[in-house]
Design a protein around this motif. Structure first.
Motif, PDB file in Angstrom:
ATOM      1  N   UNK A 295       0.821  -1.205   0.000  1.00 57.20           N
ATOM      2  CA  UNK A 295       0.000   0.000   0.000  1.00 57.20           C
ATOM      3  C   UNK A 295       0.856   1.255   0.000  1.00 57.20           C
ATOM      4  N   UNK A 296       2.037   1.186   0.610  1.00 51.40           N
ATOM      5  CA  UNK A 296       2.905   2.351   0.659  1.00 51.40           C
ATOM      6  C   UNK A 296       2.637   3.274   1.812  1.00 51.40           C
ATOM      7  N   UNK A 297       1.761   2.872   2.727  1.00 52.73           N
ATOM      8  CA  UNK A 297       1.496   3.684   3.916  1.00 52.73           C
ATOM      9  C   UNK A 297       2.607   3.453   4.930  1.00 52.73           C
ATOM     10  N   UNK A 298       3.098   4.520   5.518  1.00 54.65           N
ATOM     11  CA  UNK A 298       4.239   4.408   6.422  1.00 54.65           C
ATOM     12  C   UNK A 298       3.824   3.963   7.814  1.00 54.65           C
ATOM     13  N   UNK A 299       2.856   4.637   8.407  1.00 56.08           N
ATOM     14  CA  UNK A 299       2.481   4.389   9.799  1.00 56.08           C
ATOM     15  C   UNK A 299       1.036   3.943   9.962  1.00 56.08           C
ATOM     16  N   UNK A 300       0.342   3.684   8.887  1.00 53.12           N
ATOM     17  CA  UNK A 300      -1.057   3.313   8.986  1.00 53.12           C
ATOM     18  C   UNK A 300      -1.316   2.052   8.157  1.00 53.12           C
ATOM     19  N   UNK A 301      -1.916   1.035   8.747  1.00 55.60           N
ATOM     20  CA  UNK A 301      -2.276   0.933  10.164  1.00 55.60           C
ATOM     21  C   UNK A 301      -1.043   0.712  11.039  1.00 55.60           C
ATOM     22  N   UNK A 302      -1.096   1.142  12.305  1.00 53.65           N
ATOM     23  CA  UNK A 302       0.070   0.989  13.187  1.00 53.65           C
ATOM     24  C   UNK A 302       0.453  -0.478  13.372  1.00 53.65           C
ATOM     25  N   UNK A 303       1.716  -0.690  13.670  1.00 53.69           N
ATOM     26  CA  UNK A 303       2.200  -2.059  13.853  1.00 53.69           C
ATOM     27  C   UNK A 303       1.493  -2.751  15.017  1.00 53.69           C
ATOM     28  N   UNK A 304       1.154  -1.982  16.058  1.00 52.02           N
ATOM     29  CA  UNK A 304       0.452  -2.591  17.202  1.00 52.02           C
ATOM     30  C   UNK A 304      -0.905  -3.141  16.787  1.00 52.02           C
TER      31      UNK A 304
ATOM     32  N   UNK B  12       3.441 -11.913  -2.607  1.00 52.86           N
ATOM     33  CA  UNK B  12       3.657 -11.616  -4.035  1.00 52.86           C
ATOM     34  C   UNK B  12       2.334 -11.350  -4.739  1.00 52.86           C
ATOM     35  N   UNK B  13       1.322 -12.165  -4.450  1.00 49.29           N
ATOM     36  CA  UNK B  13       0.009 -11.962  -5.069  1.00 49.29           C
ATOM     37  C   UNK B  13      -0.617 -10.649  -4.620  1.00 49.29           C
ATOM     38  N   UNK B  14      -0.350 -10.238  -3.384  1.00 50.25           N
ATOM     39  CA  UNK B  14      -0.874  -8.958  -2.900  1.00 50.25           C
ATOM     40  C   UNK B  14      -0.198  -7.798  -3.618  1.00 50.25           C
ATOM     41  N   UNK B  15       1.088  -7.941  -3.880  1.00 51.46           N
ATOM     42  CA  UNK B  15       1.849  -6.856  -4.494  1.00 51.46           C
ATOM     43  C   UNK B  15       1.416  -6.563  -5.931  1.00 51.46           C
ATOM     44  N   UNK B  16       1.002  -7.586  -6.689  1.00 48.83           N
ATOM     45  CA  UNK B  16       0.771  -7.438  -8.126  1.00 48.83           C
ATOM     46  C   UNK B  16      -0.177  -6.290  -8.492  1.00 48.83           C
ATOM     47  N   UNK B  17      -1.407  -6.229  -7.947  1.00 45.97           N
ATOM     48  CA  UNK B  17      -2.297  -5.136  -8.385  1.00 45.97           C
ATOM     49  C   UNK B  17      -1.784  -3.758  -8.002  1.00 45.97           C
ATOM     50  N   UNK B  18      -1.114  -3.646  -6.876  1.00 43.96           N
ATOM     51  CA  UNK B  18      -0.613  -2.332  -6.463  1.00 43.96           C
ATOM     52  C   UNK B  18       0.573  -1.903  -7.316  1.00 43.96           C
TER      53      UNK B  18
ATOM     54  N   UNK C  59       0.974   1.560  -9.584  1.00 42.70           N
ATOM     55  CA  UNK C  59       2.158   2.425  -9.558  1.00 42.70           C
ATOM     56  C   UNK C  59       2.722   2.637 -10.958  1.00 42.70           C
ATOM     57  N   UNK C  60       2.776   1.562 -11.768  1.00 45.12           N
ATOM     58  CA  UNK C  60       3.328   1.681 -13.122  1.00 45.12           C
ATOM     59  C   UNK C  60       2.442   2.547 -14.005  1.00 45.12           C
ATOM     60  N   UNK C  61       1.125   2.375 -13.884  1.00 47.90           N
ATOM     61  CA  UNK C  61       0.206   3.170 -14.712  1.00 47.90           C
ATOM     62  C   UNK C  61       0.304   4.647 -14.339  1.00 47.90           C
ATOM     63  N   UNK C  62       0.308   4.947 -13.050  1.00 46.16           N
ATOM     64  CA  UNK C  62       0.388   6.343 -12.612  1.00 46.16           C
ATOM     65  C   UNK C  62       1.701   6.970 -13.043  1.00 46.16           C
ATOM     66  N   UNK C  63       2.814   6.230 -12.884  1.00 46.35           N
ATOM     67  CA  UNK C  63       4.116   6.765 -13.290  1.00 46.35           C
ATOM     68  C   UNK C  63       4.166   7.020 -14.795  1.00 46.35           C
ATOM     69  N   UNK C  64       3.590   6.117 -15.596  1.00 50.18           N
ATOM     70  CA  UNK C  64       3.595   6.297 -17.059  1.00 50.18           C
ATOM     71  C   UNK C  64       2.749   7.503 -17.465  1.00 50.18           C
ATOM     72  N   UNK C  65       1.594   7.666 -16.844  1.00 57.28           N
ATOM     73  CA  UNK C  65       0.729   8.804 -17.192  1.00 57.28           C
ATOM     74  C   UNK C  65       1.399  10.119 -16.830  1.00 57.28           C
TER      75      UNK C  65
END
Length: 248
Positions: free
Chosen positions: A82-91, A191-197, A201-207
């Motif tokens: 997701x790329x979120x740094x602190x959300x949701x918290x590790x706790x 790995x399966x979770x990473x694929x759609x995200x 990222x690739x589509x946004x970067x290309x646009x």
């Protein structure tokens, strides 16, 4: 200046009054060793020491012999994807992983309580029998979710290739085999979770590059889109359902 001295004298008098008003005898705690001719008390002390030792090893047991490892690793992959740094918290993720582990392992805990703990507390079996009976549900759970290649690896490393059956696998061989099997499965799910995200990222970067907006970080655009996608597909429900189904 006179007011300052009056304030200091007043504080000293107040402290002295409190000290005299609340003066009590403080109990003294002493720790020592005394001789005892009763051997039962000696063995009771050893049992307490062994129980405290088990409590110190409880976090390791939870991590190594349950579904906690797979769940928390998958949650970590999700957070990075997701790329979120602190959300949701590790706790929060650790707490959710603990309760999912409790839910998944509940049949195993119930079997241990029924076959080992309750008979031992009722004094129908001794301690060694209770320990052996408690291992059986855990051994069955770990064998069910351990790859054969990983089990063979540690059996060969321990030079115990000849065993009568999987149920005779020693725990010191089964636990590391189960651990690396759990890590492999967790990485496959990650790995399966990473694929759609990654696609987002690739589509946004290309646009952005095609529009000449190279100074704008793609993460600022892709992060809200990934969060919206995860919410629309009810990601937490799907992920929890997949994790529970992987232990069915």
């Amino acid at each position: 200046m006179m007011y300052i001295w009056q304030l200091i004298v007043g504080i000293c008098c107040f402290v002295g009054w409190v000290d005299s008003a609340w003066a009590v005898d403080i109990p003294r705690l002493t720790i020592g060793l005394e001789g005892d001719s009763d051997p039962d008390q000696f063995f009771t002390g050893l049992k307490i020491l062994a129980f405290l030792t088990v409590l110190t090893l409880a976090p390791s047991i939870l991590v190594m012999m349950t579904s906690f490892t797979r769940i928390i690793v998958v949650f970590s992959f999700l957070k990075m994807a997701l790329g979120t740094q602190q959300s949701p918290p590790s706790q929060v993720l650790i707490g959710l992983a603990l309760f999912l582990t409790l839910f998944i392992m509940m049949p195993t805990w119930q079997a241990i309580d029924r076959d080992a703990l309750t008979p031992y507390l009722n004094e129908t079996i001794n301690q060694s029998e209770a320990f052996e009976k408690a291992q059986q549900p855990l051994r069955e759970f770990m064998l069910k979710h351990t790859r054969e290649d990983d089990l063979v690896l540690f059996l060969q490393a321990a030079k115990q290739e000849q065993i009568e059956g999987p149920e005779q696998t020693p725990m010191h061989v089964l636990i590391p085999a189960f651990m690396i099997s759990e890590l492999r499965t967790a990485f496959e799910i990650g790995f399966l979770i990473y694929l759609p995200f990654i696609v987002i990222d690739m589509v946004v970067a290309s646009v952005l590059m095609s529009m000449g907006m190279m100074m704008l970080p793609p993460m600022m655009i892709s992060l809200p889109m990934k969060i919206v996608l995860f919410v629309l597909v009810d990601g937490w429900h799907l992920l929890s359902q997949s994790l529970i189904a992987s232990y069915a």
